[in-house]
Enzyme design. Sequence first.
Site, PDB file in Angstrom:
ATOM      1  N   ARG A  45       0.852  -1.194   0.000  1.00 40.67           N
ATOM      2  CA  ARG A  45       0.000   0.000   0.000  1.00 40.67           C
ATOM      3  C   ARG A  45       0.885   1.241   0.000  1.00 40.67           C
ATOM      4  NH1 ARG A  45       1.533   2.055   3.966  1.00 40.67           N
ATOM      5  NH2 ARG A  45       0.306   3.895   3.507  1.00 40.67           N
ATOM      6  N   GLY A  46       0.209   2.410  -0.166  1.00 40.29           N
ATOM      7  CA  GLY A  46       0.957   3.643  -0.343  1.00 40.29           C
ATOM      8  C   GLY A  46       1.153   3.824  -1.836  1.00 40.29           C
ATOM      9  N   GLN A 192      -3.216   2.710   9.513  1.00 39.47           N
ATOM     10  CA  GLN A 192      -1.874   2.791   8.923  1.00 39.47           C
ATOM     11  C   GLN A 192      -0.951   3.655   9.787  1.00 39.47           C
ATOM     12  OE1 GLN A 192      -4.725   3.073   7.245  1.00 39.47           O
ATOM     13  NE2 GLN A 192      -4.568   2.438   5.104  1.00 39.47           N
ATOM     14  N   ASP A 233      -2.226  10.638  -3.063  1.00 37.78           N
ATOM     15  CA  ASP A 233      -2.521   9.535  -3.994  1.00 37.78           C
ATOM     16  C   ASP A 233      -2.777  10.031  -5.402  1.00 37.78           C
ATOM     17  OD1 ASP A 233      -3.217   8.383  -1.205  1.00 37.78           O
ATOM     18  OD2 ASP A 233      -2.967   6.679  -2.564  1.00 37.78           O
ATOM     19  N   ASN A 243      -5.917  12.163  -0.804  1.00 35.34           N
ATOM     20  CA  ASN A 243      -5.050  11.412   0.103  1.00 35.34           C
ATOM     21  C   ASN A 243      -5.950  10.661   1.087  1.00 35.34           C
ATOM     22  OD1 ASN A 243      -2.377  10.691   1.051  1.00 35.34           O
ATOM     23  ND2 ASN A 243      -2.780  11.961   2.845  1.00 35.34           N
ATOM     24  N   LYS A 244      -5.344   9.910   1.976  1.00 38.87           N
ATOM     25  CA  LYS A 244      -6.076   9.061   2.918  1.00 38.87           C
ATOM     26  C   LYS A 244      -7.226   9.809   3.583  1.00 38.87           C
ATOM     27  CE  LYS A 244      -5.785   5.613   3.567  1.00 38.87           C
ATOM     28  NZ  LYS A 244      -6.737   4.652   2.904  1.00 38.87           N
TER      29      LYS A 244
END
Length: 333
Positions: A45-46, A192, A233, A243-244
Amino acid sequence: MERALDWDDGAVVAVDQTALPAELRFLRLTTVDQVVDAIRRLVVRGAPVVGITGALGVALSARHHADPGGRVDEDAVRRDAQRIADSRPTAVNLRWAVDRVLTRLPDGPDAVLVEALAVLTDDEQANRTAARRAADVLRSECPDRPLRVLTHCNTGTLATMGGGTALGAVRALARDGRLEEVIATETRPLLQGARLTVWELQQDGLPHRLCVDSAAPAAMAAGLVDAVVVGADRIAANGDTANKIGTYALACAAAHNRIPFVVVAPHSTVDPATPGGAGIPIEERDAAEVVRLAGTDTTVPGTRAFNPAFDVTPAELITAIVTEQGVWRPSAR
Ligand code: MRU
């Protein structure tokens, strides 16, 4: 751990990020099905690491679909590449990396692998440069003393090559002797921050505290935070940044408290084809991630959930977007 992801003798070797912090375990992925499953389940991930995994997945496919003379069944590989690229829709690095290695298909499987490994080494260099530059931006935006930095999700060695983006900037501040403390958010629902960022900070011996996501604005209001630094992202052409989930709320709180909000990413995260945030596809994930924790129900069984993996922070809330190519201040228009 130098790299969370690598190529070894016909296999993608990846840290299983679902097992941390309890166990540092490496998996060997040898088929496209395994690659797609690892990306979907967040074993890898990432955004940058997802992109590199996708590139290496195409290299695996090209090897599997090559005849003894090195000629590749391009249609079969393109079908696999499509499946890989669709496995997570928000991080543009995935589509970008898959498309980049597909250009080498006519040259045979070895050329595809060489290109996939170049995606990996380029990411290493890009993130080192971006992180160093971002640390300088943070120092110029903040008081001239060791800084208290808040970060979200995980943007470190597990998520990228080269030591991380936002977390790479934190590491650069520490090397400069300019880091007082990192406040890491938990990053619900998959933790995370709590599982991965805290693990990395602890491995590096960097001072840190963990807070629940909803405590981050209170930390800012209490004067405990000099800057917020996050990854991305997908960055739209106008600077709107996905982003998250939870990043947008942090940006609102940072703006309200007049705290610099800095995004750090490799240039492969910038998507010039998407004009603004409204055009960014947001991955919605299974309700089970929200209604269960560590295998136990946390709510009334059968409860439906809203579970977007990402949100979009409007460009006007962002102090600076830092890549290996430079510093962009999308709010200074
Ligand atoms: O769902 P994840 O864990 O893949 O989401 C990761 C993030 O949102 C990161 O902040 C982003 O990918 C940048 S990683 C350098």
